[in-house]
Scaffold this motif. Sequence first.
Motif, PDB file in Angstrom:
ATOM      1  N   THR A  52       0.842  -1.198   0.000  1.00  0.00           N
ATOM      2  CA  THR A  52       0.000   0.000   0.000  1.00  0.00           C
ATOM      3  C   THR A  52       0.873   1.242   0.000  1.00  0.00           C
ATOM      4  OG1 THR A  52      -1.691  -1.161   1.285  1.00  0.00           O
ATOM      5  CG2 THR A  52      -1.847   1.234   1.221  1.00  0.00           C
ATOM      6  N   ASN A  53       0.560   2.176  -0.895  1.00  0.00           N
ATOM      7  CA  ASN A  53       1.173   3.500  -0.869  1.00  0.00           C
ATOM      8  C   ASN A  53       0.254   4.409  -0.065  1.00  0.00           C
ATOM      9  OD1 ASN A  53       3.482   3.049  -2.469  1.00  0.00           O
ATOM     10  ND2 ASN A  53       2.288   3.295  -4.337  1.00  0.00           N
ATOM     11  N   PHE A  54       0.830   5.134   0.884  1.00  0.00           N
ATOM     12  CA  PHE A  54       0.105   6.137   1.648  1.00  0.00           C
ATOM     13  C   PHE A  54       0.598   7.504   1.196  1.00  0.00           C
ATOM     14  CE2 PHE A  54      -0.161   2.445   4.323  1.00  0.00           C
ATOM     15  CZ  PHE A  54      -1.375   2.562   4.989  1.00  0.00           C
ATOM     16  N   GLY A  61       4.017  22.744  11.325  1.00  0.00           N
ATOM     17  CA  GLY A  61       4.163  23.968  12.111  1.00  0.00           C
ATOM     18  C   GLY A  61       3.724  25.202  11.353  1.00  0.00           C
ATOM     19  N   GLY A  62       3.143  26.150  12.077  1.00  0.00           N
ATOM     20  CA  GLY A  62       2.681  27.397  11.465  1.00  0.00           C
ATOM     21  C   GLY A  62       1.687  27.120  10.352  1.00  0.00           C
ATOM     22  N   ASP A  63       1.929  27.716   9.192  1.00  0.00           N
ATOM     23  CA  ASP A  63       1.073  27.486   8.026  1.00  0.00           C
ATOM     24  C   ASP A  63       1.693  26.462   7.084  1.00  0.00           C
ATOM     25  OD1 ASP A  63      -0.785  29.358   8.895  1.00  0.00           O
ATOM     26  OD2 ASP A  63       0.209  31.010   7.838  1.00  0.00           O
ATOM     27  N   GLU A  64       2.734  25.766   7.529  1.00  0.00           N
ATOM     28  CA  GLU A  64       3.457  24.836   6.655  1.00  0.00           C
ATOM     29  C   GLU A  64       2.956  23.401   6.763  1.00  0.00           C
ATOM     30  OE1 GLU A  64       7.750  25.013   6.113  1.00  0.00           O
ATOM     31  OE2 GLU A  64       7.733  26.730   7.478  1.00  0.00           O
ATOM     32  N   TYR A  65       2.919  22.767   5.599  1.00  0.00           N
ATOM     33  CA  TYR A  65       2.552  21.367   5.489  1.00  0.00           C
ATOM     34  C   TYR A  65       3.570  20.668   4.597  1.00  0.00           C
ATOM     35  CZ  TYR A  65      -1.924  22.393   7.635  1.00  0.00           C
ATOM     36  OH  TYR A  65      -2.902  22.771   8.515  1.00  0.00           O
ATOM     37  N   MET A  66       3.570  19.353   4.672  1.00  0.00           N
ATOM     38  CA  MET A  66       4.441  18.524   3.840  1.00  0.00           C
ATOM     39  C   MET A  66       3.602  17.327   3.395  1.00  0.00           C
ATOM     40  SD  MET A  66       7.725  16.401   5.296  1.00  0.00           S
ATOM     41  CE  MET A  66       9.023  17.487   4.786  1.00  0.00           C
ATOM     42  N   HIS A  67       3.841  16.855   2.203  1.00  0.00           N
ATOM     43  CA  HIS A  67       3.193  15.634   1.738  1.00  0.00           C
ATOM     44  C   HIS A  67       4.216  14.511   1.736  1.00  0.00           C
ATOM     45  CE1 HIS A  67      -0.122  17.970  -0.653  1.00  0.00           C
ATOM     46  NE2 HIS A  67      -0.122  18.242   0.637  1.00  0.00           N
ATOM     47  N   LEU A  68       3.814  13.350   2.271  1.00  0.00           N
ATOM     48  CA  LEU A  68       4.672  12.170   2.308  1.00  0.00           C
ATOM     49  C   LEU A  68       4.096  11.088   1.412  1.00  0.00           C
ATOM     50  CD1 LEU A  68       5.183  11.639   6.164  1.00  0.00           C
ATOM     51  CD2 LEU A  68       6.505  13.095   4.631  1.00  0.00           C
ATOM     52  N   ARG A  69       4.978  10.352   0.754  1.00  0.00           N
ATOM     53  CA  ARG A  69       4.571   9.123   0.052  1.00  0.00           C
ATOM     54  C   ARG A  69       5.324   7.984   0.733  1.00  0.00           C
ATOM     55  NH1 ARG A  69       6.374   6.506  -5.178  1.00  0.00           N
ATOM     56  NH2 ARG A  69       7.799   8.268  -5.251  1.00  0.00           N
ATOM     57  N   VAL A  70       4.557   7.130   1.420  1.00  0.00           N
ATOM     58  CA  VAL A  70       5.131   6.031   2.195  1.00  0.00           C
ATOM     59  C   VAL A  70       4.588   4.715   1.639  1.00  0.00           C
ATOM     60  CG1 VAL A  70       5.338   4.993   4.490  1.00  0.00           C
ATOM     61  CG2 VAL A  70       5.223   7.486   4.256  1.00  0.00           C
ATOM     62  N   HIS A  71       5.491   3.776   1.400  1.00  0.00           N
ATOM     63  CA  HIS A  71       5.084   2.448   0.928  1.00  0.00           C
ATOM     64  C   HIS A  71       5.147   1.464   2.085  1.00  0.00           C
ATOM     65  CE1 HIS A  71       4.364  -0.848  -1.810  1.00  0.00           C
ATOM     66  NE2 HIS A  71       5.346  -1.499  -1.194  1.00  0.00           N
ATOM     67  N   LYS A  72       4.068   0.698   2.266  1.00  0.00           N
ATOM     68  CA  LYS A  72       4.027  -0.380   3.261  1.00  0.00           C
ATOM     69  C   LYS A  72       3.950  -1.698   2.505  1.00  0.00           C
ATOM     70  CE  LYS A  72       1.582  -1.978   7.357  1.00  0.00           C
ATOM     71  NZ  LYS A  72       0.448  -1.729   8.276  1.00  0.00           N
ATOM     72  N   THR A  73       4.949  -2.563   2.730  1.00  0.00           N
ATOM     73  CA  THR A  73       4.980  -3.841   2.024  1.00  0.00           C
ATOM     74  C   THR A  73       3.863  -4.750   2.538  1.00  0.00           C
ATOM     75  OG1 THR A  73       6.570  -4.803   3.572  1.00  0.00           O
ATOM     76  CG2 THR A  73       7.484  -3.701   1.618  1.00  0.00           C
ATOM     77  N   LEU A  74       3.577  -5.782   1.770  1.00  0.00           N
ATOM     78  CA  LEU A  74       2.560  -6.758   2.165  1.00  0.00           C
ATOM     79  C   LEU A  74       2.990  -7.479   3.438  1.00  0.00           C
ATOM     80  CD1 LEU A  74       1.767  -8.198  -1.362  1.00  0.00           C
ATOM     81  CD2 LEU A  74       0.252  -6.800   0.045  1.00  0.00           C
ATOM     82  N   PRO A  75       2.009  -7.989   4.211  1.00  0.00           N
ATOM     83  CA  PRO A  75       2.353  -8.667   5.470  1.00  0.00           C
ATOM     84  C   PRO A  75       3.369  -9.804   5.304  1.00  0.00           C
ATOM     85  CG  PRO A  75       0.003  -8.252   5.379  1.00  0.00           C
ATOM     86  CD  PRO A  75       0.567  -7.876   4.023  1.00  0.00           C
ATOM     87  N   HIS A  76       3.253 -10.603   4.243  1.00  0.00           N
ATOM     88  CA  HIS A  76       4.201 -11.716   4.072  1.00  0.00           C
ATOM     89  C   HIS A  76       5.622 -11.211   3.784  1.00  0.00           C
ATOM     90  CE1 HIS A  76       3.503 -11.087  -0.258  1.00  0.00           C
ATOM     91  NE2 HIS A  76       4.699 -11.630  -0.408  1.00  0.00           N
ATOM     92  N   ALA A  77       5.734  -9.929   3.380  1.00  0.00           N
ATOM     93  CA  ALA A  77       7.046  -9.325   3.131  1.00  0.00           C
ATOM     94  C   ALA A  77       7.506  -8.505   4.337  1.00  0.00           C
ATOM     95  CB  ALA A  77       6.997  -8.457   1.876  1.00  0.00           C
TER      96      ALA A  77
END
Length: 99
Positions: A52-54, A61-77
């Motif tokens: 799954t990609n999140f 902080g303040g008016d600042e934001y960041m976007h993250l792209r995080v990959h979670k491998t399958l449970p068997h991995a």
Amino acid sequence: MMMCGAVSQVSNATPEVQQICDKMKPHAEKKAGKKFDVFTAKTFTTQVVAGTNFFIKVHVGGDEYMHLRVHKTLPHAGGKLELHGVQTPKTHNDPIGFF
């Protein structure tokens, strides 16, 4: 039911998504080249691939934001998390999506 490869609708962050952000914070700080006092997940979307990609909008902080792209491998991995990308600077109004 979501199709494999499709990106889900944007949802409010859950405790699981905040846990992912907490684990990814040092990696995101390294990629951004600065430390963040605040690192709070706000919204996210997912994409089912070989795992799954999140895509997460994080208040840093303040008016600042960041976007993250995080990959979670399958449970068997092992269900491992890996930070695949960041987008910064972002604002509260910037849409979160695939990148």
